[in-house]
Design a protein around this motif. Structure first.
Motif, PDB file in Angstrom:
ATOM      1  N   GLU A   1       0.560 -18.955  14.920  1.00  0.00           N
ATOM      2  CA  GLU A   1       0.540 -17.733  15.312  1.00  0.00           C
ATOM      3  C   GLU A   1      -0.769 -17.851  16.549  1.00  0.00           C
ATOM      4  OE1 GLU A   1       1.342 -13.616  14.250  1.00  0.00           O
ATOM      5  OE2 GLU A   1       1.940 -15.465  13.869  1.00  0.00           O
ATOM      6  N   ILE A   2      -0.540 -16.872  17.810  1.00  0.00           N
ATOM      7  CA  ILE A   2      -1.629 -16.542  18.486  1.00  0.00           C
ATOM      8  C   ILE A   2      -2.211 -15.348  18.379  1.00  0.00           C
ATOM      9  CG2 ILE A   2      -0.992 -18.501  20.258  1.00  0.00           C
ATOM     10  CD1 ILE A   2       0.575 -16.315  21.598  1.00  0.00           C
ATOM     11  N   LEU A   3      -3.526 -15.226  18.404  1.00  0.00           N
ATOM     12  CA  LEU A   3      -4.068 -14.026  18.349  1.00  0.00           C
ATOM     13  C   LEU A   3      -5.080 -13.702  19.392  1.00  0.00           C
ATOM     14  CD1 LEU A   3      -5.156 -14.286  14.696  1.00  0.00           C
ATOM     15  CD2 LEU A   3      -3.182 -13.188  15.347  1.00  0.00           C
ATOM     16  N   ARG A   4      -5.219 -12.572  19.602  1.00  0.00           N
ATOM     17  CA  ARG A   4      -6.253 -12.070  20.826  1.00  0.00           C
ATOM     18  C   ARG A   4      -7.008 -10.940  20.654  1.00  0.00           C
ATOM     19  NH1 ARG A   4      -5.488 -15.255  25.246  1.00  0.00           N
ATOM     20  NH2 ARG A   4      -7.035 -13.923  26.328  1.00  0.00           N
ATOM     21  N   VAL A   5      -8.186 -10.947  20.800  1.00  0.00           N
ATOM     22  CA  VAL A   5      -9.278  -9.824  20.781  1.00  0.00           C
ATOM     23  C   VAL A   5      -9.746  -9.597  22.494  1.00  0.00           C
ATOM     24  CG1 VAL A   5     -11.418  -8.619  20.083  1.00  0.00           C
ATOM     25  CG2 VAL A   5     -10.050 -10.395  18.501  1.00  0.00           C
ATOM     26  N   GLU A   6      -9.147  -8.434  22.834  1.00  0.00           N
ATOM     27  CA  GLU A   6      -9.306  -7.916  24.316  1.00  0.00           C
ATOM     28  C   GLU A   6     -10.200  -6.793  24.556  1.00  0.00           C
ATOM     29  OE1 GLU A   6      -8.271  -9.653  26.965  1.00  0.00           O
ATOM     30  OE2 GLU A   6      -7.166 -11.221  26.131  1.00  0.00           O
ATOM     31  N   HIS A   7     -10.635  -6.587  25.754  1.00  0.00           N
ATOM     32  CA  HIS A   7     -11.098  -5.503  26.366  1.00  0.00           C
ATOM     33  C   HIS A   7     -10.056  -4.587  26.444  1.00  0.00           C
ATOM     34  CE1 HIS A   7     -13.152  -2.420  29.133  1.00  0.00           C
ATOM     35  NE2 HIS A   7     -14.356  -2.902  28.785  1.00  0.00           N
ATOM     36  N   PRO A   8     -10.328  -3.296  26.115  1.00  0.00           N
ATOM     37  CA  PRO A   8      -9.205  -2.304  26.046  1.00  0.00           C
ATOM     38  C   PRO A   8      -8.615  -2.216  27.672  1.00  0.00           C
ATOM     39  CG  PRO A   8     -10.815  -1.288  24.968  1.00  0.00           C
ATOM     40  CD  PRO A   8     -11.501  -2.620  25.481  1.00  0.00           C
ATOM     41  N   SER A   9      -9.162  -2.292  28.430  1.00  0.00           N
ATOM     42  CA  SER A   9      -8.631  -2.316  29.979  1.00  0.00           C
ATOM     43  C   SER A   9      -7.703  -3.628  30.318  1.00  0.00           C
ATOM     44  CB  SER A   9      -9.885  -2.361  31.165  1.00  0.00           C
ATOM     45  OG  SER A   9     -10.727  -3.399  30.872  1.00  0.00           O
ATOM     46  N   ASN A  10      -7.629  -4.555  29.368  1.00  0.00           N
ATOM     47  CA  ASN A  10      -7.079  -5.866  29.882  1.00  0.00           C
ATOM     48  C   ASN A  10      -5.924  -6.186  28.828  1.00  0.00           C
ATOM     49  OD1 ASN A  10      -6.917  -8.103  31.832  1.00  0.00           O
ATOM     50  ND2 ASN A  10      -7.349  -9.232  29.640  1.00  0.00           N
ATOM     51  N   SER A  11      -5.948  -5.578  27.782  1.00  0.00           N
ATOM     52  CA  SER A  11      -4.975  -5.788  26.819  1.00  0.00           C
ATOM     53  C   SER A  11      -3.435  -6.003  27.019  1.00  0.00           C
ATOM     54  CB  SER A  11      -5.085  -4.894  25.510  1.00  0.00           C
ATOM     55  OG  SER A  11      -4.737  -3.636  25.606  1.00  0.00           O
ATOM     56  N   TYR A  12      -2.934  -4.903  27.936  1.00  0.00           N
ATOM     57  CA  TYR A  12      -1.583  -4.844  28.179  1.00  0.00           C
ATOM     58  C   TYR A  12      -1.368  -6.102  29.283  1.00  0.00           C
ATOM     59  CZ  TYR A  12      -0.285  -1.159  25.390  1.00  0.00           C
ATOM     60  OH  TYR A  12      -0.057  -0.414  24.092  1.00  0.00           O
ATOM     61  N   LYS A  13      -2.234  -6.648  30.072  1.00  0.00           N
ATOM     62  CA  LYS A  13      -2.135  -7.690  30.949  1.00  0.00           C
ATOM     63  C   LYS A  13      -2.189  -8.923  29.918  1.00  0.00           C
ATOM     64  CE  LYS A  13      -4.459 -10.388  34.796  1.00  0.00           C
ATOM     65  NZ  LYS A  13      -5.409 -10.215  35.772  1.00  0.00           N
ATOM     66  N   ALA A  14      -2.996  -9.031  28.983  1.00  0.00           N
ATOM     67  CA  ALA A  14      -2.929 -10.207  28.022  1.00  0.00           C
ATOM     68  C   ALA A  14      -1.587 -10.236  27.207  1.00  0.00           C
ATOM     69  CB  ALA A  14      -4.106  -9.969  27.053  1.00  0.00           C
ATOM     70  N   LEU A  15      -0.867  -8.966  26.937  1.00  0.00           N
ATOM     71  CA  LEU A  15       0.180  -8.939  26.203  1.00  0.00           C
ATOM     72  C   LEU A  15       1.396  -9.689  27.028  1.00  0.00           C
ATOM     73  CD1 LEU A  15       1.904  -7.935  23.629  1.00  0.00           C
ATOM     74  CD2 LEU A  15       2.209  -5.741  25.191  1.00  0.00           C
ATOM     75  N   ASP A  16       1.471  -9.279  28.450  1.00  0.00           N
ATOM     76  CA  ASP A  16       2.341  -9.835  29.300  1.00  0.00           C
ATOM     77  C   ASP A  16       2.022 -11.505  29.247  1.00  0.00           C
ATOM     78  OD1 ASP A  16       3.378  -7.601  29.934  1.00  0.00           O
ATOM     79  OD2 ASP A  16       1.869  -7.035  31.908  1.00  0.00           O
TER      80      ASP A  16
ATOM     81  N   ALA B   1     -12.490  -2.593  20.224  1.00  0.00           N
ATOM     82  CA  ALA B   1     -11.711  -3.589  20.969  1.00  0.00           C
ATOM     83  C   ALA B   1     -10.222  -3.582  20.708  1.00  0.00           C
ATOM     84  CB  ALA B   1     -12.044  -5.180  20.431  1.00  0.00           C
ATOM     85  N   HIS B   2      -9.304  -4.245  21.454  1.00  0.00           N
ATOM     86  CA  HIS B   2      -8.032  -4.086  21.117  1.00  0.00           C
ATOM     87  C   HIS B   2      -7.580  -5.418  20.466  1.00  0.00           C
ATOM     88  CE1 HIS B   2      -6.247  -0.785  24.088  1.00  0.00           C
ATOM     89  NE2 HIS B   2      -7.259  -0.305  23.500  1.00  0.00           N
ATOM     90  N   THR B   3      -6.610  -5.645  19.708  1.00  0.00           N
ATOM     91  CA  THR B   3      -6.117  -6.772  19.033  1.00  0.00           C
ATOM     92  C   THR B   3      -4.766  -6.902  19.295  1.00  0.00           C
ATOM     93  OG1 THR B   3      -5.610  -5.705  16.955  1.00  0.00           O
ATOM     94  CG2 THR B   3      -7.845  -6.712  17.051  1.00  0.00           C
ATOM     95  N   LEU B   4      -4.203  -8.272  19.413  1.00  0.00           N
ATOM     96  CA  LEU B   4      -3.100  -8.629  19.896  1.00  0.00           C
ATOM     97  C   LEU B   4      -2.469  -9.725  19.051  1.00  0.00           C
ATOM     98  CD1 LEU B   4      -4.632  -8.024  22.691  1.00  0.00           C
ATOM     99  CD2 LEU B   4      -2.348  -7.747  23.446  1.00  0.00           C
ATOM    100  N   ASN B   5      -1.205  -9.850  18.611  1.00  0.00           N
ATOM    101  CA  ASN B   5      -0.927 -11.244  17.992  1.00  0.00           C
ATOM    102  C   ASN B   5       0.543 -11.420  18.293  1.00  0.00           C
ATOM    103  OD1 ASN B   5       0.377  -9.315  15.649  1.00  0.00           O
ATOM    104  ND2 ASN B   5       0.902 -11.454  15.087  1.00  0.00           N
ATOM    105  N   GLY B   6       1.085 -12.997  18.088  1.00  0.00           N
ATOM    106  CA  GLY B   6       2.134 -13.124  18.414  1.00  0.00           C
ATOM    107  C   GLY B   6       2.812 -14.380  17.487  1.00  0.00           C
ATOM    108  N   SER B   7       4.001 -14.724  17.236  1.00  0.00           N
ATOM    109  CA  SER B   7       4.396 -15.652  16.750  1.00  0.00           C
ATOM    110  C   SER B   7       4.692 -16.518  17.724  1.00  0.00           C
ATOM    111  CB  SER B   7       5.812 -15.591  16.175  1.00  0.00           C
ATOM    112  OG  SER B   7       5.674 -14.661  15.177  1.00  0.00           O
ATOM    113  N   SER B   8       4.126 -17.739  17.663  1.00  0.00           N
ATOM    114  CA  SER B   8       4.294 -19.069  18.792  1.00  0.00           C
ATOM    115  C   SER B   8       4.446 -20.378  18.144  1.00  0.00           C
ATOM    116  CB  SER B   8       2.997 -19.014  19.614  1.00  0.00           C
ATOM    117  OG  SER B   8       3.005 -19.675  20.778  1.00  0.00           O
TER     118      SER B   8
END
Length: 423
Positions: A287-302, A380-387
């Motif tokens: 798994e990959i996980l990210r904690v991001e600033h709200p202004s950057n989370s969708y760029k991080a998702l990409d 914060a914003h959280t993201l995750n993905g299977s990797s």
């Protein structure tokens, strides 16, 4: 969990966006606001009583010092009544706050504006595809037959030991599994993710923090005596590293990766679409996980999407990316992209990764905040993905790389396996 101030300020938006999930949330949202009104009214009354009680207590002290004991004792009777009333109000406040929280736990995240309306996976949007579907030789087999032919995965032995959905990997099958794990971790750490080894069981608070509880308790294995849950994904222990944490803005972004076995009950499905590695009760995933600033989370998702694309390109597997519709988007997610690998032998697409942005939904449950440049605490914003999730990647490799003389190993994995063929 949605924030009550956000719901109050954006009531129509919340109801409209939840409708994309095919959910009429009007009544629930009205109930949330009514309960919050009650909570605030009780809190206001309680604050007023406590303020008056404190003022009287100070006056009592002054009266005693000035020798006016009779007046002081009369006021003490009044403060006793205040204490009893404040006790009742505290109980009302706790009951109302708990009812409000229980209702908020049942409301899913609002979908991002790009999420299309739809009922099921049939309504998901294909946004990208890459790779040529190989033409297999006559007599090509699905992976469960290949596993038996080359003695690399024993499904019957797993059933004997534990039950259906618990395969036993053997010989080159086990080494290929281990190679994939090492390769995925190396790709993730080289991309800047910090590797963690995480617990395989979590407590109830961790399940609530990432949204598995109370939404998915039926899919989780529960160790009742200790009230612990076997993890359905590394997302749960990994994200809970940051539960009740206040970060500095300069700490962001944070990226972690970890390998864990995953456990899901997945009850009630039968047929060829769940044969072999297609659906398991225990499987391995990185798994990959990210904690991001709200202004950057969708760029991080990409960025996360591009990272998974790079891995699949190196494995040379044909794949596509889907933007999930409202009816297929997970409870906690605002936007999810699914990756699917084409299984040539089964003539169907197999999901092998989900990459999601949860915005503040998990962070609000986790109380995960950072101190922004104005010195204020912000979610914060959280993201995750299977990797990546291993079973269907392995199934895709076995089926798409099969030849009449054996199964060729993808070139990028050979340094990890130490062999080029399974035969």
């Amino acid at each position: 969990m949605l924030q009550v101030p956000f719901i109050r300020e954006n009531k129509a938006l919340v109801i409209n966006r939840l409708a994309v999930r095919n959910l009429d949330a009007t009544t629930m949202i009205e109930d949330v606001l009514n309960l919050d009104d009650q909570r605030r009214a009780i809190q206001t009354k309680l604050d007023a009583i406590l303020a008056e009680s404190n003022a009287i207590s100070k006056e009592i002290g002054i009266l005693f010092k000035s020798g006016q004991a009779e007046k002081a004792n009369a006021l003490k009777t009044k403060t006793a009544a205040f204490k009893e009333e404040s006790k009742d109000l505290n109980e009302q406040l706790n009951t109302t706050s708990e009812a409000l929280n229980q209702l908020l736990y049942k409301i899913p995240n609002i979908p991002h504006q790009s999420v299309p309306k739809g009922n099921s996976e049939e309504d998901n949007e294909e946004i990208y595809s890459e790779g040529d579907i190989p033409k297999l030789h006559e007599g090509a087999l699905p992976h469960w037959e290949l596993a038996k032919k080359y003695d690399i995965i024993d499904f019957e032995l797993g059933t004997k030991i534990a039950g259906a959905g618990f395969p036993v990997y053997k010989g080159k099958g086990a080494r290929l599994q281990r190679a994939l794990i090492a390769y995925f971790l190396d790709k993730n750490t080289s991309a800047g993710y910090t590797e963690y080894q995480l617990p395989h069981l979590v407590n109830e608070a961790s399940g609530f923090g990432t949204g598995q509880l109370p939404d998915k308790e039926g899919q989780m294995y529960h160790v009742t005596e200790d009230n612990l849950y076997l993890i359905p994904t590394a997302e749960v222990p990994g994200t809970n590293i940051f539960r009740d944490v206040l970060l500095n803005e300069t700490d962001l972004p944070i990226g972690i990766t970890g390998y864990t076995p995953c456990f899901r009950r997945e009850a009630g499905s039968y047929g060829a679409h769940v044969r072999g590695l297609n659906r398991l009760h225990q499987f391995d995933k990185v798994e990959i996980l990210r904690v991001e600033h709200p202004s950057n989370s969708y760029k991080a998702l990409d960025t996360m999407v591009e990272h998974v694309k790079e891995i699949l390109n190196e494995l040379k597997l044909p794949f596509r990316i889907l933007r999930l519709c409202g009816g297929d988007t997970g409870f906690t997610s605002a936007l999810t992209f699914d990756f699917e690998v084409f299984s040539t032998a089964q003539d169907r697409w197999l999901e092998i990764s989900s990459v999601s942005n949860f915005e503040t939904f998990q962070a609000n449950r986790l109380k995960l905040r950072f101190k922004n440049s104005d010195g204020k605490n912000e979610l914060a914003h959280t993201l995750n993905g299977s990797s990546l999730a291993l079973p269907r990647v392995l199934a895709g490799i076995l089926e798409n790389y099969q030849t009449e003389n054996g199964i060729k190993i993808p070139e990028v994995l050979v340094p990890y396996t130490g062999f080029e063929y399974i035969n």
